[in-house]
Design a protein around this motif. Sequence first.
Motif, PDB file in Angstrom:
ATOM      1  N   GLY A   1      35.439  -2.431 130.780  1.00 23.37           N
ATOM      2  CA  GLY A   1      33.971  -2.519 130.709  1.00 23.37           C
ATOM      3  C   GLY A   1      33.306  -1.161 130.802  1.00 23.37           C
ATOM      4  N   LEU A   2      34.019  -0.092 130.418  1.00 21.27           N
ATOM      5  CA  LEU A   2      33.441   1.249 130.475  1.00 21.27           C
ATOM      6  C   LEU A   2      32.750   1.588 129.154  1.00 21.27           C
ATOM      7  CD1 LEU A   2      36.517   2.987 132.159  1.00 21.27           C
ATOM      8  CD2 LEU A   2      34.402   2.215 133.265  1.00 21.27           C
ATOM      9  N   GLU A   3      31.867   2.587 129.199  1.00 17.07           N
ATOM     10  CA  GLU A   3      31.149   2.952 127.971  1.00 17.07           C
ATOM     11  C   GLU A   3      32.088   3.697 127.021  1.00 17.07           C
ATOM     12  OE1 GLU A   3      27.384   5.115 128.520  1.00 17.07           O
ATOM     13  OE2 GLU A   3      27.797   6.054 126.576  1.00 17.07           O
ATOM     14  N   LEU A   4      32.207   3.171 125.810  1.00 22.74           N
ATOM     15  CA  LEU A   4      33.114   3.736 124.812  1.00 22.74           C
ATOM     16  C   LEU A   4      32.343   4.623 123.842  1.00 22.74           C
ATOM     17  CD1 LEU A   4      35.966   3.602 123.398  1.00 22.74           C
ATOM     18  CD2 LEU A   4      35.054   1.667 122.092  1.00 22.74           C
TER      19      LEU A   4
ATOM     20  N   CYS B   1      33.275   7.386 127.979  1.00 17.27           N
ATOM     21  CA  CYS B   1      34.718   7.593 127.771  1.00 17.27           C
ATOM     22  C   CYS B   1      35.052   7.748 126.293  1.00 17.27           C
ATOM     23  CB  CYS B   1      35.504   6.411 128.332  1.00 17.27           C
ATOM     24  SG  CYS B   1      35.302   6.215 130.108  1.00 17.27           S
ATOM     25  N   VAL B   2      35.874   8.728 126.000  1.00 14.48           N
ATOM     26  CA  VAL B   2      36.366   8.944 124.633  1.00 14.48           C
ATOM     27  C   VAL B   2      37.870   8.695 124.629  1.00 14.48           C
ATOM     28  CG1 VAL B   2      36.710  10.676 122.821  1.00 14.48           C
ATOM     29  CG2 VAL B   2      34.514  10.526 124.009  1.00 14.48           C
TER      30      VAL B   2
ATOM     31  N   LEU C   1      34.354  11.239 119.344  1.00  9.61           N
ATOM     32  CA  LEU C   1      34.050  12.673 119.280  1.00  9.61           C
ATOM     33  C   LEU C   1      32.884  12.989 118.343  1.00  9.61           C
ATOM     34  CD1 LEU C   1      37.569  14.384 119.402  1.00  9.61           C
ATOM     35  CD2 LEU C   1      35.866  14.206 121.225  1.00  9.61           C
ATOM     36  N   SER C   2      32.514  12.042 117.465  1.00  4.41           N
ATOM     37  CA  SER C   2      31.348  12.296 116.611  1.00  4.41           C
ATOM     38  C   SER C   2      30.061  12.223 117.436  1.00  4.41           C
ATOM     39  CB  SER C   2      31.272  11.264 115.472  1.00  4.41           C
ATOM     40  OG  SER C   2      32.455  11.315 114.740  1.00  4.41           O
ATOM     41  N   ARG C   3      30.033  11.280 118.387  1.00  6.56           N
ATOM     42  CA  ARG C   3      28.842  11.129 119.231  1.00  6.56           C
ATOM     43  C   ARG C   3      28.916  11.967 120.486  1.00  6.56           C
ATOM     44  NH1 ARG C   3      28.732   4.703 119.433  1.00  6.56           N
ATOM     45  NH2 ARG C   3      30.944   5.130 119.222  1.00  6.56           N
TER      46      ARG C   3
ATOM     47  N   SER D   1      44.222   3.322 124.195  1.00  6.84           N
ATOM     48  CA  SER D   1      43.241   3.741 125.202  1.00  6.84           C
ATOM     49  C   SER D   1      41.863   3.169 124.892  1.00  6.84           C
ATOM     50  CB  SER D   1      43.295   5.248 125.432  1.00  6.84           C
ATOM     51  OG  SER D   1      42.387   5.998 124.767  1.00  6.84           O
ATOM     52  N   THR D   2      41.553   2.933 123.621  1.00  3.48           N
ATOM     53  CA  THR D   2      40.300   2.243 123.267  1.00  3.48           C
ATOM     54  C   THR D   2      40.284   0.861 123.927  1.00  3.48           C
ATOM     55  OG1 THR D   2      40.293   3.365 121.129  1.00  3.48           O
ATOM     56  CG2 THR D   2      38.900   1.404 121.321  1.00  3.48           C
TER      57      THR D   2
END
Length: 236
Positions: free
Chosen positions: A69-72, A54-55, A75-77, A61-62
């Motif tokens: 518990g979602l993967e954060l 998730c971006v 946009l760089s990665r 939203s962060t």
Amino acid sequence: MSDIKETLEKAKKLASYKAVDDNVRAGMKVGIGSGSTIKYAVDRIKELGIPLTCVPTSFQSTQLIIAAGLELSDLSRTPELDVTIDGADEVDAQLNLIKGGGACQLQEKIVAASSKKLIIVADFSKDSSQFGDNWKKGIPIEVVPMAYVPVMIKLERSFGLKPVLRMAVNKAGPVVTDNANFVIDAQFTSIDNPADLATKIKMIPGVVETGLFINMAEKAYFGQKDGTVKERSIKL
Ligand SMILES: O=C(CO)[C@H](O)[C@H](O)COP(=O)(O)O
């Protein structure tokens, strides 16, 4: 909760659940919008328990992504996303959007523009045929703080807009965005050509971004009072 507030919350949830079920699959890279509706989409993603990257589009939203518990990522990665799900303040007949009621339009637009698809989730009150039918607060425009007065003068003189500097509620002074800028709400009576207006506003020195999202969304889900979800889509 008042009856109307409860109806709106139910509509936001219905739209968000359907949009996630239709558009989000395991392994996807997903942009997560901002606002009060998107939290239901995050709830649904959490419920499904599928692995995703998730971006976020804002501080808010962060926090939602972390709390679920979602993967954060960022946009760089993760510079190319499969889909972004986001709310809107108003959606016109062509699925153009006014966004930025929560002052997050800059990051929301960057994340949406990095996605193959932008999907909108909203309650029935956001569904319009043209801008201004329902949304009366104007176009949110993010500006560099030192430029806010000249930008307001140009918005008024060049476009006949009625600009207002957005003020904070529990702080003295203006709203400061996640990018340390101010927000001007440019009120209008009618907009004949939203695309042309968006381009012209963006040309004013000091304007960082506008809340006009033109030809970006491909589908909108509107939760209805009767418990159904109205879907509108457009070929981009
Ligand atoms: O653009 C936004 C924030 O900048 C939001 O998506 C928009 O304001 C809709 O918010 P809500 O879901 O609370 O109605």
